[in-house]
Write an enzyme that holds these catalytic residues in place. Structure first.
Site, PDB file in Angstrom:
ATOM      1  N   ASP A   1      19.816   9.642  21.061  1.00  0.00           N
ATOM      2  CA  ASP A   1      18.245   9.794  19.762  1.00  0.00           C
ATOM      3  C   ASP A   1      17.773  11.815  19.885  1.00  0.00           C
ATOM      4  O   ASP A   1      17.995  12.205  20.334  1.00  0.00           O
ATOM      5  CB  ASP A   1      17.112   9.372  20.302  1.00  0.00           C
TER       6      ASP A   1
ATOM      7  N   LYS B   1      17.395  10.164  14.141  1.00  0.00           N
ATOM      8  CA  LYS B   1      16.941  10.387  13.028  1.00  0.00           C
ATOM      9  C   LYS B   1      16.482  12.422  12.796  1.00  0.00           C
ATOM     10  O   LYS B   1      15.793  12.960  13.626  1.00  0.00           O
ATOM     11  CB  LYS B   1      15.600   9.951  12.832  1.00  0.00           C
TER      12      LYS B   1
ATOM     13  N   MET C   1       3.683   7.363  18.526  1.00  0.00           N
ATOM     14  CA  MET C   1       3.892   7.641  17.406  1.00  0.00           C
ATOM     15  C   MET C   1       2.845   7.008  16.396  1.00  0.00           C
ATOM     16  O   MET C   1       2.838   6.922  15.754  1.00  0.00           O
ATOM     17  CB  MET C   1       4.645   6.418  16.681  1.00  0.00           C
TER      18      MET C   1
HETATM   19  C1  LIG Z   1       9.918   5.449  19.468  1.00  0.00           C
HETATM   20  S1  LIG Z   1       8.930   5.799  20.567  1.00  0.00           S
HETATM   21  C2  LIG Z   1       9.672   5.916  21.599  1.00  0.00           C
HETATM   22  C3  LIG Z   1       8.491   5.682  23.127  1.00  0.00           C
HETATM   23  C4  LIG Z   1       9.891   5.834  24.266  1.00  0.00           C
HETATM   24  N1  LIG Z   1      10.643   4.886  24.901  1.00  0.00           N
HETATM   25  C5  LIG Z   1       8.874   6.029  25.684  1.00  0.00           C
HETATM   26  O1  LIG Z   1       8.920   4.753  26.379  1.00  0.00           O
HETATM   27  O2  LIG Z   1       8.439   6.899  25.700  1.00  0.00           O
HETATM   28  C6  LIG Z   1       9.163   8.069  20.302  1.00  0.00           C
HETATM   29  C7  LIG Z   1       7.217   8.252  20.757  1.00  0.00           C
HETATM   30  O3  LIG Z   1       7.091   8.123  21.990  1.00  0.00           O
HETATM   31  C8  LIG Z   1       6.195   9.498  22.251  1.00  0.00           C
HETATM   32  N2  LIG Z   1       6.715  10.314  23.208  1.00  0.00           N
HETATM   33  C9  LIG Z   1       7.389   9.837  23.573  1.00  0.00           C
HETATM   34  N3  LIG Z   1       8.291  11.757  24.165  1.00  0.00           N
HETATM   35  C10 LIG Z   1       6.498  11.936  24.211  1.00  0.00           C
HETATM   36  C11 LIG Z   1       6.541  13.231  24.494  1.00  0.00           C
HETATM   37  N4  LIG Z   1       7.293  14.319  25.685  1.00  0.00           N
HETATM   38  N5  LIG Z   1       5.377  13.628  24.468  1.00  0.00           N
HETATM   39  C12 LIG Z   1       4.408  13.213  23.386  1.00  0.00           C
HETATM   40  N6  LIG Z   1       4.846  11.855  23.225  1.00  0.00           N
HETATM   41  C13 LIG Z   1       6.419  11.247  23.505  1.00  0.00           C
HETATM   42  C14 LIG Z   1       5.839   9.809  20.751  1.00  0.00           C
HETATM   43  O4  LIG Z   1       4.860   8.991  20.459  1.00  0.00           O
HETATM   44  C15 LIG Z   1       7.098   9.039  20.452  1.00  0.00           C
HETATM   45  O5  LIG Z   1       6.928   9.331  18.294  1.00  0.00           O
END
Ligand SMILES: C[S@@+](CC[C@H](N)C(=O)[O-])C[C@H]1O[C@@H](n2cnc3c(N)ncnc32)[C@H](O)[C@@H]1O
Length: 479
Positions: free
Chosen positions: A254, A276, A390
């Protein structure tokens, strides 16, 4: 130009010695001796100890009959008939006396931390019984040897011994079916394929079935690895994630995955981007699911690599539901989710005895009608932390709702952008002022919102920013 000095020949020759049932004399009764006993016991010799005093551990082993205490005084006659002698006292003269007596009787002797009078030395050992890795610097640099051991230890799966034991037990079965000239190729196919991987995760029946497939002449079966890659810092990958990343034939990934992580995937694996991009649509979920099934059916080891943890707002559950329905083998590797990673690197404990006894993860993604479908009476409570994935786009709406539901306007809240990377930014404030601060900072990257009194602890506990520039590689976004 000065010539590089030639390395001195190593006077020690590595062998593995059968000790089961043999007598070993150990002179010494302290911690150093106890350490040797712990290692020796794995090879099941008869251990006889001479020592002025036994420490607690050795005394307990003597009481259980697992070692035999001969008394306080060393006498050369005690050496007769031993296969090995070890001197481990803090009396250098006594150690040397023991070594001289053993040498005179031609019995291998080791003086702990004193290579000169030793006729053998013990290597640093990694034990995955029946498999052993031994590292020796010939007594030249034991600390270096130990460092190497730590590195290799980390690379070797914990269940490697079970895999070696399985291979040992199946030798006769394979020998019955195949001529010698074909056995090696079969074992190589097995070790490179899903059979070995199944054994490494403790699935003996699965490993056995895969071996049978190969014996029947079938191609290795495909498999999907659903792997959580953590929030960004490559150092936060698990050992298992890394191992599977290095075995994959093809990877589906992704947008949020940093290139530093993708670079760790096996170099010649095919890469398929399914995330995306800005202003474009992601590959629809059912197409990703179908692609996973198609690739695994073609016999590939498919890596489905996801940011964070695959089961937390990652749609990992949907992907493996399809695999399960199609009868495809899969395994799931958890990753550090953004909430844990970002909170740790921002110095915000998600729970704290004084401030938060619960922690809730929610998504701030709005529904098609622009509304947030959240259980507000549950979320707007004191004594807990709410982590919002998100939530960047809906931040003003989120903060307004928390206050409308009864939390005070000065309730602490923070947003972490690109958490755990060198680009990490943490913007902290209150429900009242956070949206404006975030707008002013022009936040664009992946962002997580944390609401709760624990945010205040950051003032004291922030540690990462000070190290970020030296500790982490850049985190350009892949894809
Ligand atoms: C589709 S979700 C996936 C989450 C992922 N499966 C997890 O366990 O962290 C994606 C969201 O995770 C958060 N996110 C993931 N990595 C991040 C990071 N390094 N810093 C801040 N937010 C993060 C953000 O809110 C982002 O929009």
């Amino acid at each position: 130009m000065s010539a590089t000095p030639l390395a001195a020949p190593n006077p020690f020759f590595p062998i593995s010695l059968r000790l089961q049932g043999a007598r070993v004399l150990l002179v010494g009764g302290g911690e150093v001796a106890a350490r040797k006993v712990r290692l020796l016991l794995r090879a099941a010799p008869i251990i006889e100890i001479v020592a002025r005093e036994l420490n607690e551990e050795l005394a307990a082993l003597a009481a259980q009959g697992r070692v035999q205490f001969l008394g306080a005084a060393f006498e050369p006659a005690q050496i007769v008939g031993c296969r090995l002698v070890i001197a481990a006292t803090d009396d250098r003269a006594l150690n040397r006396q023991v070594a001289a007596a053993a040498d005179a009787a031609n019995i291998p002797v080791n003086v702990v931390d004193d290579p000169a009078p030793s006729s053998f030395i013990t290597p640093a050992i990694i034990d995955r019984a029946p498999l052993q890795v031994a590292i020796s610097s010939g007594g030249a640099a034991p600390v270096l040897a130990r460092r190497l051991r730590e590195r290799i230890e980390a690379m070797l799966p914990a269940q490697l011994g079970q895999l070696a034991g399985f291979l040992q037990r199946q030798r006769a079965r394979v020998a019955d079916r195949l001529p010698t000239s074909e056995r090696r190729a079969l074992w190589e196919r097995f070790l490179d394929g899903p059979g070995a991987e199944r054994l490494l995760r403790g699935d003996e029946a699965g490993g056995d079935a895969e071996l049978q497939r190969l014996l029947d002449g079938a191609a290795p079966g495909g498999e999907v690895f659903l792997v959580g890659a953590g929030p960004g810092d490559p150092d936060l990958l698990t050992f298992r994630a890394l191992r599977l990343m290095q075995q994959a034939d093809v990877v589906l990934y992704d947008r949020l995955l940093p290139t530093a992580i993708l670079d760790l995937v096996r170099r010649d694996a095919e890469r398929i981007f399914v995330g995306k991009r800005r202003s474009q649509h992601a590959v629809p979920q059912d197409e990703i699911n179908a692609e996973l099934v198609r690739l695994a059916r073609a016999g590939k080891r498919v890596l489905r690599l996801k940011g964070g943890d695959p089961f937390i707002f990652g749609r990992g559950g949907e992907e493996i539901e399809t695999l399960a329905a199609a009868g495809i083998a899969f395994q799931v590797v958890p990753g550090i989710t953004a909430a844990s990673g970002c909170a740790a690197y921002a110095g915000i404990p998600l729970t704290h005895r004084d401030y938060a006894q619960a922690c809730i993860f929610v998504t701030g993604h709005a529904r098609a009608d622009g509304k947030l479908a959240l259980n507000w009476p549950l979320l707007a409570q004191r004594g807990q932390t709410v982590v919002i994935y998100m939530g960047l786009g809906t931040l003003p709406q989120l903060c307004a709702e928390f206050t409308a539901q009864g939390l005070p306007a000065d309730w602490p809240a923070a947003l972490i952008e690109e958490g755990t990377s060198s680009a990490q930014r943490v913007i902290s404030g209150t429900l009242a002022d956070l949206p404006a601060k975030v707008a002013a900072a022009e936040v664009r990257g992946a962002s997580l919102v944390i609401v709760g009194e624990v945010v205040r602890l950051r003032e004291k506990l922030d540690w990462f920013a000070r190290h970020a520039s030296t500790q982490l590689s850049e985190r350009p976004l892949a894809g």
